[in-house]
Write a protein that holds these residues in place. Structure first.
Motif, PDB file in Angstrom:
ATOM      1  N   VAL A  90     -18.317  21.145  29.101  1.00 31.93           N
ATOM      2  CA  VAL A  90     -17.308  21.394  30.130  1.00 31.93           C
ATOM      3  C   VAL A  90     -17.467  22.831  30.612  1.00 31.93           C
ATOM      4  CG1 VAL A  90     -14.826  21.510  30.606  1.00 31.93           C
ATOM      5  CG2 VAL A  90     -15.732  19.756  29.046  1.00 31.93           C
ATOM      6  N   ARG A  91     -17.523  22.969  31.937  1.00 32.37           N
ATOM      7  CA  ARG A  91     -17.599  24.305  32.537  1.00 32.37           C
ATOM      8  C   ARG A  91     -16.443  24.406  33.525  1.00 32.37           C
ATOM      9  NH1 ARG A  91     -20.875  26.094  29.208  1.00 32.37           N
ATOM     10  NH2 ARG A  91     -23.118  26.292  29.546  1.00 32.37           N
ATOM     11  N   GLY A  92     -15.534  25.365  33.306  1.00 35.44           N
ATOM     12  CA  GLY A  92     -14.344  25.422  34.156  1.00 35.44           C
ATOM     13  C   GLY A  92     -13.591  24.112  33.985  1.00 35.44           C
ATOM     14  N   ASP A  93     -13.271  23.449  35.113  1.00 36.90           N
ATOM     15  CA  ASP A  93     -12.553  22.175  34.983  1.00 36.90           C
ATOM     16  C   ASP A  93     -13.494  20.988  35.189  1.00 36.90           C
ATOM     17  OD1 ASP A  93     -13.071  22.441  37.622  1.00 36.90           O
ATOM     18  OD2 ASP A  93     -10.970  22.361  38.300  1.00 36.90           O
ATOM     19  N   ARG A  94     -14.804  21.237  35.061  1.00 34.96           N
ATOM     20  CA  ARG A  94     -15.770  20.163  35.309  1.00 34.96           C
ATOM     21  C   ARG A  94     -16.530  19.792  34.049  1.00 34.96           C
ATOM     22  NH1 ARG A  94     -21.025  20.616  38.896  1.00 34.96           N
ATOM     23  NH2 ARG A  94     -21.771  18.644  38.071  1.00 34.96           N
ATOM     24  N   ARG A  95     -16.683  18.476  33.835  1.00 35.03           N
ATOM     25  CA  ARG A  95     -17.502  17.998  32.723  1.00 35.03           C
ATOM     26  C   ARG A  95     -18.927  17.893  33.264  1.00 35.03           C
ATOM     27  NH1 ARG A  95     -16.233  15.426  27.757  1.00 35.03           N
ATOM     28  NH2 ARG A  95     -14.092  16.024  28.100  1.00 35.03           N
ATOM     29  N   VAL A  96     -19.711  18.955  33.068  1.00 39.02           N
ATOM     30  CA  VAL A  96     -21.047  19.023  33.688  1.00 39.02           C
ATOM     31  C   VAL A  96     -21.984  18.009  33.031  1.00 39.02           C
ATOM     32  CG1 VAL A  96     -23.023  20.515  34.142  1.00 39.02           C
ATOM     33  CG2 VAL A  96     -20.714  21.438  34.300  1.00 39.02           C
ATOM     34  N   LEU A  97     -21.962  17.925  31.705  1.00 36.29           N
ATOM     35  CA  LEU A  97     -22.678  16.865  30.995  1.00 36.29           C
ATOM     36  C   LEU A  97     -21.606  15.994  30.338  1.00 36.29           C
ATOM     37  CD1 LEU A  97     -25.576  18.911  29.305  1.00 36.29           C
ATOM     38  CD2 LEU A  97     -25.512  17.883  31.597  1.00 36.29           C
ATOM     39  N   ASP A 112     -37.622  25.655  32.959  1.00 34.50           N
ATOM     40  CA  ASP A 112     -36.533  25.548  33.946  1.00 34.50           C
ATOM     41  C   ASP A 112     -37.086  25.965  35.302  1.00 34.50           C
ATOM     42  OD1 ASP A 112     -34.092  25.363  35.187  1.00 34.50           O
ATOM     43  OD2 ASP A 112     -33.191  27.073  34.160  1.00 34.50           O
ATOM     44  N   GLU A 113     -37.159  25.047  36.244  1.00 38.98           N
ATOM     45  CA  GLU A 113     -37.649  25.332  37.605  1.00 38.98           C
ATOM     46  C   GLU A 113     -38.931  26.160  37.593  1.00 38.98           C
ATOM     47  OE1 GLU A 113     -36.524  24.020  40.197  1.00 38.98           O
ATOM     48  OE2 GLU A 113     -34.392  23.604  39.937  1.00 38.98           O
ATOM     49  N   PRO A 114     -39.977  25.682  36.910  1.00 42.13           N
ATOM     50  CA  PRO A 114     -41.154  26.546  36.772  1.00 42.13           C
ATOM     51  C   PRO A 114     -41.897  26.782  38.083  1.00 42.13           C
ATOM     52  CG  PRO A 114     -41.620  24.368  35.909  1.00 42.13           C
ATOM     53  CD  PRO A 114     -40.154  24.392  36.246  1.00 42.13           C
ATOM     54  N   GLY A 143     -32.627  16.866  39.619  1.00 44.32           N
ATOM     55  CA  GLY A 143     -31.197  16.835  39.926  1.00 44.32           C
ATOM     56  C   GLY A 143     -30.910  17.783  41.067  1.00 44.32           C
ATOM     57  N   GLU A 144     -29.891  17.446  41.831  1.00 47.80           N
ATOM     58  CA  GLU A 144     -29.465  18.318  42.923  1.00 47.80           C
ATOM     59  C   GLU A 144     -28.985  19.652  42.358  1.00 47.80           C
ATOM     60  OE1 GLU A 144     -29.496  17.355  46.209  1.00 47.80           O
ATOM     61  OE2 GLU A 144     -30.578  15.622  45.418  1.00 47.80           O
ATOM     62  N   SER A 145     -28.893  20.633  43.251  1.00 45.10           N
ATOM     63  CA  SER A 145     -28.304  21.907  42.865  1.00 45.10           C
ATOM     64  C   SER A 145     -26.892  21.659  42.331  1.00 45.10           C
ATOM     65  CB  SER A 145     -28.258  22.819  44.094  1.00 45.10           C
ATOM     66  OG  SER A 145     -27.688  24.033  43.744  1.00 45.10           O
ATOM     67  N   GLY A 146     -26.599  22.219  41.180  1.00 50.47           N
ATOM     68  CA  GLY A 146     -25.271  22.052  40.585  1.00 50.47           C
ATOM     69  C   GLY A 146     -25.132  20.815  39.727  1.00 50.47           C
ATOM     70  N   ALA A 147     -26.182  19.997  39.627  1.00 48.42           N
ATOM     71  CA  ALA A 147     -26.094  18.759  38.841  1.00 48.42           C
ATOM     72  C   ALA A 147     -25.998  19.045  37.345  1.00 48.42           C
ATOM     73  CB  ALA A 147     -27.303  17.864  39.123  1.00 48.42           C
ATOM     74  N   GLY A 148     -26.441  20.236  36.929  1.00 43.56           N
ATOM     75  CA  GLY A 148     -26.333  20.580  35.514  1.00 43.56           C
ATOM     76  C   GLY A 148     -27.684  20.768  34.833  1.00 43.56           C
ATOM     77  N   LYS A 149     -28.732  20.984  35.618  1.00 37.23           N
ATOM     78  CA  LYS A 149     -30.085  21.104  35.034  1.00 37.23           C
ATOM     79  C   LYS A 149     -30.174  22.300  34.088  1.00 37.23           C
ATOM     80  CE  LYS A 149     -32.077  21.369  39.033  1.00 37.23           C
ATOM     81  NZ  LYS A 149     -30.843  21.307  39.844  1.00 37.23           N
ATOM     82  N   SER A 150     -29.685  23.442  34.557  1.00 35.62           N
ATOM     83  CA  SER A 150     -29.774  24.627  33.693  1.00 35.62           C
ATOM     84  C   SER A 150     -28.907  24.444  32.449  1.00 35.62           C
ATOM     85  CB  SER A 150     -29.330  25.883  34.447  1.00 35.62           C
ATOM     86  OG  SER A 150     -30.211  26.128  35.519  1.00 35.62           O
ATOM     87  N   THR A 151     -27.781  23.773  32.611  1.00 39.77           N
ATOM     88  CA  THR A 151     -26.921  23.507  31.455  1.00 39.77           C
ATOM     89  C   THR A 151     -27.653  22.628  30.451  1.00 39.77           C
ATOM     90  OG1 THR A 151     -25.010  23.642  32.930  1.00 39.77           O
ATOM     91  CG2 THR A 151     -24.653  22.618  30.775  1.00 39.77           C
ATOM     92  N   LEU A 152     -28.331  21.595  30.940  1.00 35.75           N
ATOM     93  CA  LEU A 152     -29.085  20.710  30.041  1.00 35.75           C
ATOM     94  C   LEU A 152     -30.219  21.482  29.359  1.00 35.75           C
ATOM     95  CD1 LEU A 152     -29.696  17.914  28.906  1.00 35.75           C
ATOM     96  CD2 LEU A 152     -31.051  17.439  30.966  1.00 35.75           C
TER      97      LEU A 152
HETATM   98  N1  LIG Z   1     -19.320  29.514  33.502  1.00 35.76           N
HETATM   99  C1  LIG Z   1     -19.062  28.550  34.397  1.00 35.76           C
HETATM  100  N2  LIG Z   1     -17.797  28.343  34.836  1.00 35.76           N
HETATM  101  C2  LIG Z   1     -17.521  27.363  35.720  1.00 35.76           C
HETATM  102  N3  LIG Z   1     -18.447  26.540  36.240  1.00 35.76           N
HETATM  103  C3  LIG Z   1     -19.723  26.713  35.843  1.00 35.76           C
HETATM  104  C4  LIG Z   1     -20.105  27.722  34.903  1.00 35.76           C
HETATM  105  N4  LIG Z   1     -21.454  27.640  34.708  1.00 35.76           N
HETATM  106  C5  LIG Z   1     -21.870  26.623  35.474  1.00 35.76           C
HETATM  107  N5  LIG Z   1     -20.857  26.072  36.155  1.00 35.76           N
HETATM  108  C6  LIG Z   1     -20.929  24.921  37.080  1.00 35.76           C
HETATM  109  O1  LIG Z   1     -21.573  23.875  36.366  1.00 35.76           O
HETATM  110  C7  LIG Z   1     -22.360  23.103  37.256  1.00 35.76           C
HETATM  111  C8  LIG Z   1     -23.777  22.953  36.710  1.00 35.76           C
HETATM  112  O2  LIG Z   1     -24.452  24.203  36.726  1.00 35.76           O
HETATM  113  P1  LIG Z   1     -26.028  24.310  36.418  1.00 35.76           P
HETATM  114  O3  LIG Z   1     -26.392  25.755  36.586  1.00 35.76           O
HETATM  115  O4  LIG Z   1     -26.312  23.671  35.119  1.00 35.76           O
HETATM  116  O5  LIG Z   1     -26.640  23.423  37.596  1.00 35.76           O
HETATM  117  P2  LIG Z   1     -28.156  23.298  38.123  1.00 35.76           P
HETATM  118  O6  LIG Z   1     -28.405  21.843  38.292  1.00 35.76           O
HETATM  119  O7  LIG Z   1     -29.051  24.043  37.207  1.00 35.76           O
HETATM  120  O8  LIG Z   1     -28.069  24.006  39.511  1.00 35.76           O
HETATM  121  P3  LIG Z   1     -29.187  24.816  40.365  1.00 35.76           P
HETATM  122  O9  LIG Z   1     -30.279  23.831  40.676  1.00 35.76           O
HETATM  123  O10 LIG Z   1     -28.417  25.233  41.587  1.00 35.76           O
HETATM  124  O11 LIG Z   1     -29.636  25.970  39.507  1.00 35.76           O
HETATM  125  C9  LIG Z   1     -22.294  23.795  38.606  1.00 35.76           C
HETATM  126  O12 LIG Z   1     -21.367  23.095  39.403  1.00 35.76           O
HETATM  127  C10 LIG Z   1     -21.789  25.188  38.275  1.00 35.76           C
HETATM  128  O13 LIG Z   1     -21.051  25.713  39.343  1.00 35.76           O
END
Ligand SMILES: Nc1ncnc2c1ncn2[C@@H]1O[C@H](COP(=O)(O)OP(=O)(O)OP(=O)(O)O)[C@@H](O)[C@H]1O
Length: 220
Positions: free
Chosen positions: A15-22, A164-166, A39-48
């Motif tokens: 969970v990041r903020g109010d979003r369940r990213v994974l 990550d995004e090599p 995954g699209e920008s913001g899909a959670g790739k860096s989180t994964l």
């Molecule tokens: N510390 C945080 N607080 C709130 N939201 C966050 C935080 N870190 C990430 N997010 C949100 O979590 C979601 C996933 O972020 P992540 O960086 O994993 O995406 P991504 O797929 O790698 O994006 P990109 O391709 O743009 O790098 C995004 O919507 C981001 O705004």
């Protein structure tokens, strides 16, 4: 050797903020994997990437390295799992500007207390950067820095390389060269490969492809 996959995520949520990213994400990475996660920008790739790399502990679920639950061991043991099994290629490379290319690549070995310069020499030859060994990152091109980052990722002979995004910032020619390098690393050094990227150019080159969306992975 253990039958457990080298890396596995089991019902992982972050969970990041109010979003369940994974959201209950599960995946197994076998030893011979060549996996692309799109995954699209913001899909959670860096989180994964951070979760699989034991850089972030998920809010629930488990990440296992050869069957060991990374959250069930001490921080010290977790660091050892990371050091012994995982190699990282970060989006922005994260090389140290005032160290030479060689010193950057050697740093993980020094950290592990096990310097093996013969192996580093092999890597620099194989990655075709031997003549750049004494240069510092600011004097190198993006593709050259990328290969130094790959050498560093392989310094401790990891079981898996996570990237990550090599190719995110690279032109088509350099993108091809970097992919060839990653694939030859996968074949030559018996290293599983997991690439997370939004780069549409990467698609067909990977036998195992997943799309990341709505917090989960879908096989493509
Ligand atoms: N510390 C945080 N607080 C709130 N939201 C966050 C935080 N870190 C990430 N997010 C949100 O979590 C979601 C996933 O972020 P992540 O960086 O994993 O995406 P991504 O797929 O790698 O994006 P990109 O391709 O743009 O790098 C995004 O919507 C981001 O705004």
């Amino acid at each position: 050797m253990s039958d457990d996959p080298v890396l596995a995520a089991r019902d992982v949520s972050v969970v990041r903020g109010d979003r369940r990213v994974l959201d209950g994400l599960s995946v197994e990475i076998p030893d011979d994997a060549r996996v692309l996660v799109r995954g699209e920008s913001g899909a959670g790739k860096s989180t994964l990437f951070e979760v699989l790399g034991l850089l972030t502990t998920p809010d629930s679920g488990a990440v296992e390295v050869r069957g060991t639950d990374a959250a069930a061991v001490s921080e010290r043991e977790r660091a050892a799992l990371r050091r012994d099994h995982l190699g990282f290629v970060f989006q922005s490379f994260r090389l140290v500007d005032d160290l030479t290319a060689y010193e950057n690549a050697r740093a993980p070995q020094e950290h592990a207390g096990d310097v093996d310069e013969a192996w580093l020499d092999t890597l620099f030859d194989r990655l075709d950067i031997a003549d750049l060994a004494d240069r510092t990152p600011p004097t190198l091109s993006g593709g050259e820095r990328q290969r130094v980052a790959i050498a560093r990722a392989l310094a401790n002979r990891p079981s898996v390389v996570l990237a990550d995004e090599p190719t995110g910032q690279l032109d088509p020619e350099t993108t091809d060269a970097v992919l060839e390098t990653l694939f030859s690393v996968h074949e030559t050094f018996d290293t599983a490969l997991v690439v997370v990227s939004h780069d549409p150019r990467l698609g067909e080159r990977f036998p195992d492809r997943y799309a990341l969306g709505d917090g989960g992975l879908r096989a493509e």
